[in-house]
Design an enzyme around this catalytic site. Structure first.
Site, PDB file in Angstrom:
ATOM      1  N   TYR A   1     -11.977  12.164  -4.453  1.00 31.74           N
ATOM      2  CA  TYR A   1     -11.093  11.895  -5.595  1.00 31.74           C
ATOM      3  C   TYR A   1     -10.531  13.207  -6.149  1.00 31.74           C
ATOM      4  O   TYR A   1      -9.315  13.374  -6.274  1.00 31.74           O
ATOM      5  CB  TYR A   1     -11.897  11.161  -6.656  1.00 31.74           C
ATOM      6  CG  TYR A   1     -11.131  10.734  -7.886  1.00 31.74           C
ATOM      7  CD1 TYR A   1     -10.189   9.707  -7.829  1.00 31.74           C
ATOM      8  CD2 TYR A   1     -11.383  11.324  -9.119  1.00 31.74           C
ATOM      9  CE1 TYR A   1      -9.515   9.293  -8.980  1.00 31.74           C
ATOM     10  CE2 TYR A   1     -10.722  10.906 -10.264  1.00 31.74           C
ATOM     11  CZ  TYR A   1      -9.787   9.888 -10.191  1.00 31.74           C
ATOM     12  OH  TYR A   1      -9.132   9.477 -11.327  1.00 31.74           O
TER      13      TYR A   1
ATOM     14  N   ASP B   1       0.863  -1.178   0.000  1.00 30.89           N
ATOM     15  CA  ASP B   1       0.000   0.000   0.000  1.00 30.89           C
ATOM     16  C   ASP B   1       0.904   1.234   0.000  1.00 30.89           C
ATOM     17  O   ASP B   1       1.599   1.499   0.993  1.00 30.89           O
ATOM     18  CB  ASP B   1      -0.889  -0.046   1.258  1.00 30.89           C
ATOM     19  CG  ASP B   1      -1.813   1.161   1.364  1.00 30.89           C
ATOM     20  OD1 ASP B   1      -1.553   2.192   0.704  1.00 30.89           O
ATOM     21  OD2 ASP B   1      -2.796   1.081   2.126  1.00 30.89           O
TER      22      ASP B   1
HETATM   23  P1  NAD Z   1      -7.479   0.940 -11.725  1.00 27.48           P
HETATM   24  O1  NAD Z   1      -8.382   0.878 -10.535  1.00 27.48           O
HETATM   25  O2  NAD Z   1      -7.622  -0.108 -12.770  1.00 27.48           O
HETATM   26  O3  NAD Z   1      -5.961   0.967 -11.281  1.00 27.48           O
HETATM   27  C1  NAD Z   1      -5.524   1.590 -10.101  1.00 27.48           C
HETATM   28  C2  NAD Z   1      -4.573   0.637  -9.398  1.00 27.48           C
HETATM   29  O4  NAD Z   1      -4.044   1.263  -8.221  1.00 27.48           O
HETATM   30  C3  NAD Z   1      -5.258  -0.658  -8.944  1.00 27.48           C
HETATM   31  O5  NAD Z   1      -4.514  -1.775  -9.376  1.00 27.48           O
HETATM   32  C4  NAD Z   1      -5.262  -0.538  -7.420  1.00 27.48           C
HETATM   33  O6  NAD Z   1      -5.248  -1.788  -6.786  1.00 27.48           O
HETATM   34  C5  NAD Z   1      -4.028   0.304  -7.175  1.00 27.48           C
HETATM   35  N1  NAD Z   1      -4.039   1.019  -5.887  1.00 27.48           N
HETATM   36  C6  NAD Z   1      -5.007   1.845  -5.418  1.00 27.48           C
HETATM   37  N2  NAD Z   1      -4.656   2.322  -4.203  1.00 27.48           N
HETATM   38  C7  NAD Z   1      -3.435   1.771  -3.913  1.00 27.48           C
HETATM   39  C8  NAD Z   1      -2.548   1.906  -2.818  1.00 27.48           C
HETATM   40  N3  NAD Z   1      -2.836   2.675  -1.753  1.00 27.48           N
HETATM   41  N4  NAD Z   1      -1.372   1.228  -2.855  1.00 27.48           N
HETATM   42  C9  NAD Z   1      -1.049   0.458  -3.931  1.00 27.48           C
HETATM   43  N5  NAD Z   1      -1.851   0.304  -4.991  1.00 27.48           N
HETATM   44  C10 NAD Z   1      -3.033   0.957  -4.984  1.00 27.48           C
HETATM   45  O7  NAD Z   1      -7.692   2.402 -12.368  1.00 27.48           O
HETATM   46  P2  NAD Z   1      -7.078   3.006 -13.714  1.00 27.48           P
HETATM   47  O8  NAD Z   1      -8.204   3.375 -14.588  1.00 27.48           O
HETATM   48  O9  NAD Z   1      -6.009   2.141 -14.238  1.00 27.48           O
HETATM   49  O10 NAD Z   1      -6.445   4.352 -13.161  1.00 27.48           O
HETATM   50  C11 NAD Z   1      -5.053   4.468 -12.924  1.00 27.48           C
HETATM   51  C12 NAD Z   1      -4.722   5.909 -12.589  1.00 27.48           C
HETATM   52  O11 NAD Z   1      -5.098   6.769 -13.663  1.00 27.48           O
HETATM   53  C13 NAD Z   1      -5.449   6.427 -11.347  1.00 27.48           C
HETATM   54  O12 NAD Z   1      -4.554   7.242 -10.614  1.00 27.48           O
HETATM   55  C14 NAD Z   1      -6.570   7.249 -11.915  1.00 27.48           C
HETATM   56  O13 NAD Z   1      -6.929   8.281 -11.045  1.00 27.48           O
HETATM   57  C15 NAD Z   1      -5.949   7.789 -13.190  1.00 27.48           C
HETATM   58  N6  NAD Z   1      -6.979   8.108 -14.211  1.00 27.48           N
HETATM   59  C16 NAD Z   1      -7.592   7.127 -14.927  1.00 27.48           C
HETATM   60  C17 NAD Z   1      -8.550   7.479 -15.871  1.00 27.48           C
HETATM   61  C18 NAD Z   1      -9.237   6.449 -16.745  1.00 27.48           C
HETATM   62  O14 NAD Z   1     -10.058   6.822 -17.598  1.00 27.48           O
HETATM   63  N7  NAD Z   1      -8.937   5.182 -16.637  1.00 27.48           N
HETATM   64  C19 NAD Z   1      -8.896   8.832 -16.067  1.00 27.48           C
HETATM   65  C20 NAD Z   1      -8.261   9.781 -15.277  1.00 27.48           C
HETATM   66  C21 NAD Z   1      -7.281   9.425 -14.373  1.00 27.48           C
END
Ligand code: NAD
Ligand code: UDP
Length: 318
Positions: free
Chosen positions: A150, A56
């Site tokens: 968020y 984490d």
């Molecule tokens: P996702 O949920 O698939 O991936 C996020 C990952 O972070 C997960 O594997 C989760 O287990 C891990 N995680 C969360 N908290 C954690 C912690 N405290 N310690 C270790 N691991 C942790 O989401 P995603 O869509 O792949 O998003 C990834 C990043 O991109 C995020 O930061 C999100 O805010 C950003 N983002 C994504 C989008 C999108 O459209 N997918 C848009 C804007 C921003």
């Protein structure tokens, strides 16, 4: 480079890992699986250039050996209140990983004199009053609203990133990611593409929230990852929007999915599915990405959805 990617088992983190390994880098993945899935990186286990730590990142991070870049992608990311993995149901974890997690990752970058890249989001613009969104627009976010766990965590993350850059001279970058889709999205996380594509493949009516007039601009994951990697390789320290400029209403998006999949079950309108204010319009102005990174998206919505369908079919056992 030896690159630490937090959130490596997530949708974007796993694609980023693939791309950076393909570029010849070494990747150290870190994730606590709170919203991610070990299956997303199963194919990388055994790759001698990939290592993984279950951790984490809101707690102190220890990485043996030197790292040359830190890419902070860990965070819950789905705004769907119905989904257990949505950030409404993980509010404290979301605020901690945006605040404490970003601080810890910046600490790793500073100690290693490494580059740092923050995954920020279009959500920092809130329900935008300026359209399309340029990077100098400061946003419309209610700091005490339920969505703020968020939005404000990411806004804080940007601020502390700039503070480490300005005060400690850390070599930072900030990408503001707009709605992105593709294989390895969690089918159950309640975001628009997984919900609607899953329903279409199961011959069910698509759930359009409200009247479906709200707009988004959906970017295929390979395009997004290419923009992010260009930013990593650049010297740009101020935030850069990366996303697709093709803006459509959610109703048009649902109709496109029904057309591509041949789903005849139509559309059902769901009132009040989002208990909080749903941003009414969203489209990135990507002038900075075009000029600084020579980047723009290449994959059309039809191509991107077609590339995503095999993964969804496999997950649904179709
Ligand atoms: P996702 O949920 O698939 O991936 C996020 C990952 O972070 C997960 O594997 C989760 O287990 C891990 N995680 C969360 N908290 C954690 C912690 N405290 N310690 C270790 N691991 C942790 O989401 P995603 O869509 O792949 O998003 C990834 C990043 O991109 C995020 O930061 C999100 O805010 C950003 N983002 C994504 C989008 C999108 O459209 N997918 C848009 C804007 C921003
Ligand atoms: N949405 C929808 N039906 C669904 C899921 C989402 O109409 O089954 C809408 C949602 O109200 C929002 C848009 O799709 O206006 C995009 O939602 P998503 O969860 O993908 O992310 P957001 O852009 O809100 O962060």
């Amino acid at each position: 480079m030896r690159i630490l990617i937090t959130g490596a088992a997530g949708f974007l983190g796993s694609h980023l890992s693939d791309r950076l390994l393909a570029d010849g880098h070494e990747v150290v993945g870190m994730d606590n699986f709170i919203t991610g899935n070990p299956g997303n990186i199963a194919h990388l286990m055994g790759n001698e250039k990939f290592s993984f730590y279950k951790h984490d990142v809101s707690n102190y991070i220890f990485i043996p050996g030197k790292v040359d870049a830190v890419m902070h992608f860990a965070s819950p990311a789905s705004p769907n209140p119905q989904s257990p993995s949505g950030y409404f149901n993980l509010p404290i974890q979301t605020m901690k990983v945006g605040a404490l997690g970003t601080h810890n990752c910046l600490g790793v970058a500073k100690a290693n004199k490494a580059r740092f890249l923050l995954a920020s989001t279009s959500e920092i613009y809130g329900d935008p009053l300026v359209h399309p969104q340029t990077e100098d627009y400061t946003g419309n976010v209610d700091p005490a609203g339920p969505r703020a766990v968020y939005d404000e965590a990411k806004r804080f993350a940007e601020s502390i990133t700039m503070a480490y850059h300005r005060y400690h001279g850390v070599d930072t970058r900030i990408v503001r990611i707009f709605n992105t889709y593709g294989p390895r999205m969690d089918l159950e996380d309640g975001r628009a593409l997984p919900n609607l594509l899953k329903q279409a493949l199961l011959d069910q009516p698509l759930t359009v929230y409200g009247e479906g007039k709200q707009t988004r601009s959906f970017c295929y994951v390979d395009d997004l990852v290419d923009g992010i990697v260009r930013l990593l390789y650049s010297d740009e320290h101020l935030p850069v929007n990366i996303g697709n400029q093709h803006e459509i209403s959610l109703l048009e998006f649902a109709e496109a999915i029904n057309k591509i999949t041949g789903n005849k079950a139509g559309i059902t309108y769901v009132k009040d599915a989002r208990s909080v204010r749903d941003p009414q319009q969203r489209r990135p102005d990507i002038t900075r990405a075009r000029t600084i990174l020579q980047w723009e998206p290449k994959v059309s919505l039809e191509e991107g959805i077609a590339k995503t369908i095999p993964y969804f079919k496999a997950k649904l056992g179709l």
